[in-house]
Design a protein around this motif. Structure first.
Motif, short mmCIF file in Angstrom:
data_model
loop_
_atom_site.label_atom_id
_atom_site.label_comp_id
_atom_site.label_asym_id
_atom_site.label_seq_id
_atom_site.Cartn_x
_atom_site.Cartn_y
_atom_site.Cartn_z
N LYS A 1 -8.15 5.53 -1.84
CA LYS A 1 -8.56 4.71 -0.62
C LYS A 1 -8.12 5.23 0.55
O LYS A 1 -8.68 5.22 1.83
CB LYS A 1 -8.27 3.22 -0.53
N GLU B 1 -6.25 2.61 -5.70
CA GLU B 1 -5.84 2.26 -4.31
C GLU B 1 -5.19 3.38 -3.54
O GLU B 1 -5.34 3.64 -2.27
CB GLU B 1 -4.63 1.32 -4.78
N THR C 1 1.97 4.50 -1.08
CA THR C 1 1.24 5.38 -1.88
C THR C 1 2.13 6.15 -2.74
O THR C 1 1.64 6.07 -4.02
CB THR C 1 0.44 6.28 -1.09
N TYR D 1 0.82 -1.24 -0.02
CA TYR D 1 -0.04 0.11 0.04
C TYR D 1 0.88 1.27 0.13
O TYR D 1 0.53 2.23 0.29
CB TYR D 1 -0.99 -0.06 1.17
N ASP E 1 -3.90 1.47 -9.78
CA ASP E 1 -3.17 2.06 -9.04
C ASP E 1 -3.50 3.44 -8.29
O ASP E 1 -3.65 3.60 -7.06
CB ASP E 1 -1.70 2.55 -9.56
N LEU F 1 2.77 3.61 -5.54
CA LEU F 1 1.44 3.42 -6.26
C LEU F 1 1.33 4.52 -7.15
O LEU F 1 0.94 4.44 -8.45
CB LEU F 1 0.49 3.42 -5.42
#
Length: 657
Positions: free
Chosen positions: A300, A297, A272, A270, A294, A275
């Protein structure tokens, strides 16, 4: 192609040993010794960096209002587990007891800074400095907070103060060098990085950020040398891998950069920053679905991130999802009204949608904003102030290295799923019983019942022996209501669902007020429902461990979520204080997409049993689904405090920014 900058917020904080003086009478002294022993165990676990165990021990000391140090150390342990909400609450309780607790003020400032509550954080820093003005660590941590706000000059000033107090402090030199790099003072930054590395050649923080500085200077070979040196010592160093990804991207080695970001995400699913940058690279490679995944995610855990919404809008435009792109740009403008590029991008999409008037209006708005910015610059508004107006929200990293940190639950991959429902089992079949039930008005006639989830172990051999006994011919005419109930429970464990239903129905026929029969039947229906959903063919199910043919329409009607919910509601009607019935009801309601009803049931479960760990966990996930992160993080913090280690992984993902 752009990449996202990464600031390292992870530093080693040194706790000073606190000395305690016991001033109690003889009786109080015995009590204090008991609490002190748990406190000391908790403190020792902190020193061993076993923070979940530390929280467990410190919980025993926490009920003594005079024992404020337990709050402080539990707050510190929660901070290390990324439970910022829980940490702030504990540190606040410590400060409520002793307002000039300098260490608690210092660490609460750090926590509040990471929660982006900067106004409160800087007030705490000021108070901590007032009580401990010669502690360079306070200035250092305030400098780190100032880095997060991009106030680099003030960060450098605090680093200078730390240096004045301790000229041997290398951390303040490193932070000052990072700030100098951000200001573009690369030569000054290199001088500071080199001073640190002269004393500590293996200092990973200095090496990583020197590589960043060299990369920005275009000195790629030297930057790569620093990164290679770090990775030779620690091949799983996420910060070094990120710098390598940025470097390969700037060198236009996009495939290599993508490979590096994939490696980071293997270690920290996760993360970020990784991602976001992989999303940029995937967009360039026309892997639009991968890029969209991506960006989704990232959002989120960073729901107000302007950069991601803007990039996703441009991506959706490429995918011809114009209405969705327009919605993303509306969100960008809501979050950052002065972002001219968002208006221009929205104008382009509106033209594609034949909204010519709307497009012209957006172009005019963009021109007006540019004019205002120019006027502000003419009036002497500094570049820093102008940048502050235009700045986008920072990405937060969650470096949860699942390969190296198996012993730290906040750094492990955990799927975000509800804790399972509880079902009944006679107590003597359970290896370790933590939950049980005995209705007040049935104590003389009903055996104590255990409550376990599917993750807990039962003595299957003893259970089968008891089932065989209850099934034997000589006992058939002697079975009591309690025996039918017990056998129904055992049949459920044995996956003999129809036989279980027959026994529960018999109990209800003989005694319509038997709450456990409704509860047990609901549990069996719920278990069967989940088994059925696992099979691709609806005509197949498990019966006694074997696949058999069934009439699907009959099963669906008899064991629908509505029938399950009705049985739980009947159980609650018969015992309004039965927390586990509320909990299981909430689980069934959630599975049936009755989210608000599920939340109400969890509230009642927790009202009946305030330290119900699983209920706090599931309510936290429910709040997370409803995008109420503040309440979600508070519940997950409580669940972690009560022993559910998986909560810390989810906290690290959703509550650390």
């Amino acid at each position: 192609m752009t990449t996202s900058k990464s600031h390292n917020r992870s530093f080693t904080y040194i706790l000073k040993t606190l000395f305690f003086v016991l001033l109690f009478s003889n009786y109080q002294f015995v009590e204090a010794q008991f609490r002190e022993s748990y406190f000391e165990r908790g403190y020792k676990e902190i020193r061993k960096q076993n923070y979940t165990k530390a929280v467990e021990y410190l919980n025993y000391s926490i009920d003594d209002r005079h024992y404020y140090q337990a709050y402080f150390f539990r707050g510190f342990a929660k901070f290390q587990l990324n439970d910022l909400w829980g940490s702030e609450a504990d540190l606040t309780k410590c400060i409520d007891e002793i307002s000039n607790h300098k260490d608690a003020l210092h660490y609460r400032a750090i926590v509040r800074s990471q929660l982006s509550d900067y106004e409160a954080a800087f007030k705490d820093f000021e108070k901590a400095i007032r009580y401990d003005s010669t502690n360079e660590e306070i200035y250092l941590n305030r400098a780190i907070s100032l880095l997060s706000l991009e106030n680099y000059e003030a960060a450098i000033a605090d680093c200078n103060r730390a240096q004045a107090l301790n000229k041997k402090d290398l951390k303040s030199l490193s932070i000052r060098a990072i700030a100098e790099t951000e200001l573009g003072d690369f030569e000054l930054a290199l001088l500071d990085f080199n001073k640190v590395l002269k004393e500590e050649p293996l200092n990973a923080l200095a090496l990583t950020h020197r590589a960043s500085c060299l990369r920005q200077m275009g000195r790629y070979e030297e930057a790569e040398a620093d990164i290679t040196f770090i990775l030779l010592k620690d091949s799983l160093n996420i910060d070094a891998l990120l710098q390598l990804g940025f470097l390969e991207n700037e060198k236009e080695n996009f495939e290599k950069a993508l490979k590096v970001f994939n490696q980071v995400l293997d270690l920290s699913p996760y993360h970020t920053i990784a991602l976001f940058n992989r999303g940029v690279l995937r967009t360039s490679a026309k892997n639009y679905q991968g890029a969209l995944a991506d960006y989704n995610e990232v959002l989120k855990t960073n729901r107000n991130n302007v950069s991601v919404y803007f990039n996703r809008a441009l991506l959706k435009q490429k995918m011809n999802k114009l209405d969705e792109a327009l919605s993303d740009l509306d969100k960008v403008i809501e979050l950052l009204p002065n972002f001219t590029n968002a208006y221009l991008a929205r104008a382009q999409i509106k033209r594609s949608l034949n909204d010519i008037g709307g497009a012209e209006k957006d172009v005019q708005l963009a021109d007006d904003i540019k004019m205002v910015n120019a006027e502000m610059a003419e009036k002497g508004i500094s570049d820093k102030q102008l940048a502050s107006i235009m700045k986008t929200l920072k990405l937060a990293s969650t470096p949860s290295n699942k390969s190296k940190e198996e012993d730290q639950p906040n750094k492990q991959y955990v799927p975000v799923v509800l804790r399972p429902f509880f079902h009944l089992v006679p107590t003597h079949f359970v290896h370790q019983l933590n939950n049980y039930y005995l209705q007040e008005n049935q104590r003389s006639t009903t055996e104590l019942m255990g409550l376990i989830t599917s993750s807990e172990e039962v003595n299957l051999e003893a259970m089968q022996s008891k089932l065989d006994s209850l099934q034997s011919t000589k006992w058939q005419k002697k079975l009591t209501n309690s025996d039918y109930l017990k056998r129904g429970i055992l049949y459920t464990q044995n996956e003999s669902y129809n036989l279980a239903f027959n026994d529960f129905d018999t109990v209800i026929h003989l005694n319509p007020e038997n709450m456990l029969a409704y509860f047990g039947r609901a549990n069996t229906r719920l278990k069967l429902k989940e088994v059925l959903e696992e099979f691709e063919e609806p005509q197949q199910m498990l019966q006694g461990g074997k696949v058999i043919e069934v009439k699907d329409s009959t099963l669906k009607e008899a064991h629908s979520y509505q029938s399950i919910i009705q049985d739980y509601q009947k159980a609650i009607e018969l015992d309004v204080s039965f927390a586990y019935a509320y909990y299981n009801l909430a689980y069934a309601q959630n599975k049936n997409n009755q989210i608000q009803a599920s939340l109400a049931s969890l509230n009642k479960a927790i009202s009946s049993k305030p330290n119900f760990a699983e209920a706090h966990f599931n309510r936290g996930l429910t709040y997370l689904f409803l995008k109420d992160n503040a309440k979600a993080c508070a519940d997950l913090s409580k669940a972690g405090e009560l022993g559910i280690k998986d909560a810390y992984s989810i906290i690290a993902r959703y509550c650390s920014n």
